[in-house]
Each structure stands twice: as structure tokens, then as C-alpha cells.
Design a protein around this motif. Structure first.
Motif, PDB file in Angstrom:
ATOM      1  N   ALA A   1       0.833  -1.205   0.000  1.00 18.05           N
ATOM      2  CA  ALA A   1       0.000   0.000   0.000  1.00 18.05           C
ATOM      3  C   ALA A   1       0.867   1.254   0.000  1.00 18.05           C
ATOM      4  N   LEU A   2       1.931   1.240   0.785  1.00 20.54           N
ATOM      5  CA  LEU A   2       2.834   2.397   0.810  1.00 20.54           C
ATOM      6  C   LEU A   2       3.516   2.606  -0.545  1.00 20.54           C
ATOM      7  N   LEU A   3       3.864   1.513  -1.228  1.00 21.19           N
ATOM      8  CA  LEU A   3       4.454   1.641  -2.570  1.00 21.19           C
ATOM      9  C   LEU A   3       3.454   2.263  -3.548  1.00 21.19           C
ATOM     10  N   PHE A   4       2.198   1.821  -3.492  1.00 20.95           N
ATOM     11  CA  PHE A   4       1.192   2.388  -4.384  1.00 20.95           C
ATOM     12  C   PHE A   4       0.887   3.842  -4.034  1.00 20.95           C
ATOM     13  N   LEU A   5       0.834   4.158  -2.743  1.00 26.51           N
ATOM     14  CA  LEU A   5       0.626   5.551  -2.338  1.00 26.51           C
ATOM     15  C   LEU A   5       1.761   6.432  -2.842  1.00 26.51           C
ATOM     16  N   ASN A   6       2.999   5.973  -2.672  1.00 26.29           N
ATOM     17  CA  ASN A   6       4.155   6.735  -3.143  1.00 26.29           C
ATOM     18  C   ASN A   6       4.112   6.908  -4.659  1.00 26.29           C
ATOM     19  N   GLY A   7       3.768   5.840  -5.379  1.00 24.29           N
ATOM     20  CA  GLY A   7       3.687   5.930  -6.835  1.00 24.29           C
ATOM     21  C   GLY A   7       2.612   6.901  -7.286  1.00 24.29           C
ATOM     22  N   GLY A   8       1.464   6.856  -6.633  1.00 26.58           N
ATOM     23  CA  GLY A   8       0.382   7.774  -6.993  1.00 26.58           C
ATOM     24  C   GLY A   8       0.720   9.222  -6.684  1.00 26.58           C
ATOM     25  N   LEU A   9       1.288   9.457  -5.505  1.00 25.84           N
ATOM     26  CA  LEU A   9       1.667  10.817  -5.151  1.00 25.84           C
ATOM     27  C   LEU A   9       2.769  11.348  -6.052  1.00 25.84           C
ATOM     28  N   ASN A  10       3.702  10.480  -6.454  1.00 20.07           N
ATOM     29  CA  ASN A  10       4.762  10.912  -7.365  1.00 20.07           C
ATOM     30  C   ASN A  10       4.194  11.284  -8.739  1.00 20.07           C
ATOM     31  N   LYS A  11       3.175  10.572  -9.180  1.00 20.71           N
ATOM     32  CA  LYS A  11       2.560  10.923 -10.470  1.00 20.71           C
ATOM     33  C   LYS A  11       1.902  12.301 -10.413  1.00 20.71           C
ATOM     34  N   LEU A  12       1.397  12.679  -9.249  1.00 21.98           N
ATOM     35  CA  LEU A  12       0.762  13.989  -9.113  1.00 21.98           C
ATOM     36  C   LEU A  12       1.765  15.114  -8.884  1.00 21.98           C
ATOM     37  N   PHE A  13       2.800  14.851  -8.062  1.00 27.23           N
ATOM     38  CA  PHE A  13       3.695  15.923  -7.636  1.00 27.23           C
ATOM     39  C   PHE A  13       5.118  15.824  -8.175  1.00 27.23           C
TER      40      PHE A  13
END
Length: 125
Positions: A14-26
């Protein structure tokens, strides 16, 4: 023991997916300079569709948040599943260096889905 291990792996993925999603936005993780040319071309094609990356980012963030909690883990796995298929295909065809991590995440997601099979079966009734 098995439940504890699944909880830990679910939170880590979950932390990997959260990091990946946030990186795509920011865009806070720098892009490595030695990416394969085919991957650079694929990313450029994805970026031409303006709504695609924000959509993938939001799905990754929502799915990652859902994977953290045991009650919502089954629906989180369903939300993340299409994204994981894309990640696995990209790494299998274009960027093989990330394939071990993609396979590992796929196995964790498969374990979560297998563990939640009774919840999915009740949807079909």
C-alpha cells in the motif's frame, strides 16, 4: 502468523502504491537518466493523454489507502488490480529491470485476493 505476514505485506505494498500515486501527481522523485528509450517513448505517449496520469495516480492513492485497512483490503485489491496488470506488462515488455518488484507486488496482490475470495464470491450471489 500468516495473517500478520499478510498485514505487513499489504501495508508495505500500500505504501508503494501511495508513493507511486503521489509521485505521479507531484513529481518529487527524479527520473533516472538511463531509462530504456522504449520506456521513455511509452511515458511520453501516456503524458499526451492529459487525464490519464492523474486518473492512474488517484486510483493508486485510493487503492493504496484501501489496502492498509483489513476491512477494505478486498476492495482495495480490486481497485489496484488493473493498475498492477499495467505495471506488470510494462515491466515484462519494456523495462525488465523492474520485473522482480512487479512480480513481487503481483504475488502480494494475488495473496490478498485469494485471502478475500469469500468476499468476492458473495458479490456473485
Amino acid at each position: 502468523m500468516k495473517t500478520k505476514m499478510l498485514n505487513i505485506l499489504s501495508i508495505l505494498s500500500a505504501l508503494l502504491f501511495l508513493n507511486g500515486g503521489l509521485n505521479k501527481l507531484f513529481n518529487y522523485i527524479p527520473v533516472p537518466p538511463d531509462l530504456p528509450p522504449a520506456l521513455v517513448a511509452d511515458n511520453a505517449a501516456f503524458m499526451e493523454i492529459e487525464w490519464l496520469m492523474p486518473l492512474v495516480a488517484i486510483v493508486e492513492i485510493i487503492g493504496g489507502l484501501l489496502l492498509i485497512f483489513r476491512k477494505t483490503r478486498a476492495i482495495g485489491a480490486l481497485v489496484i488490480f488493473p493498475i498492477m496488470c499495467g505495471i506488470l506488462l510494462i515491466h515484462a515488455t519494456v523495462a525488465q529491470s523492474g520485473l522482480p518488484l512487479a512480480i513481487g507486488l503481483s504475488l502480494i496482490l494475488g495473496w490478498i485476493m485469494l485471502d478475500s475470495k469469500n468476499k468476492y464470491l458473495s458479490l456473485l450471489d
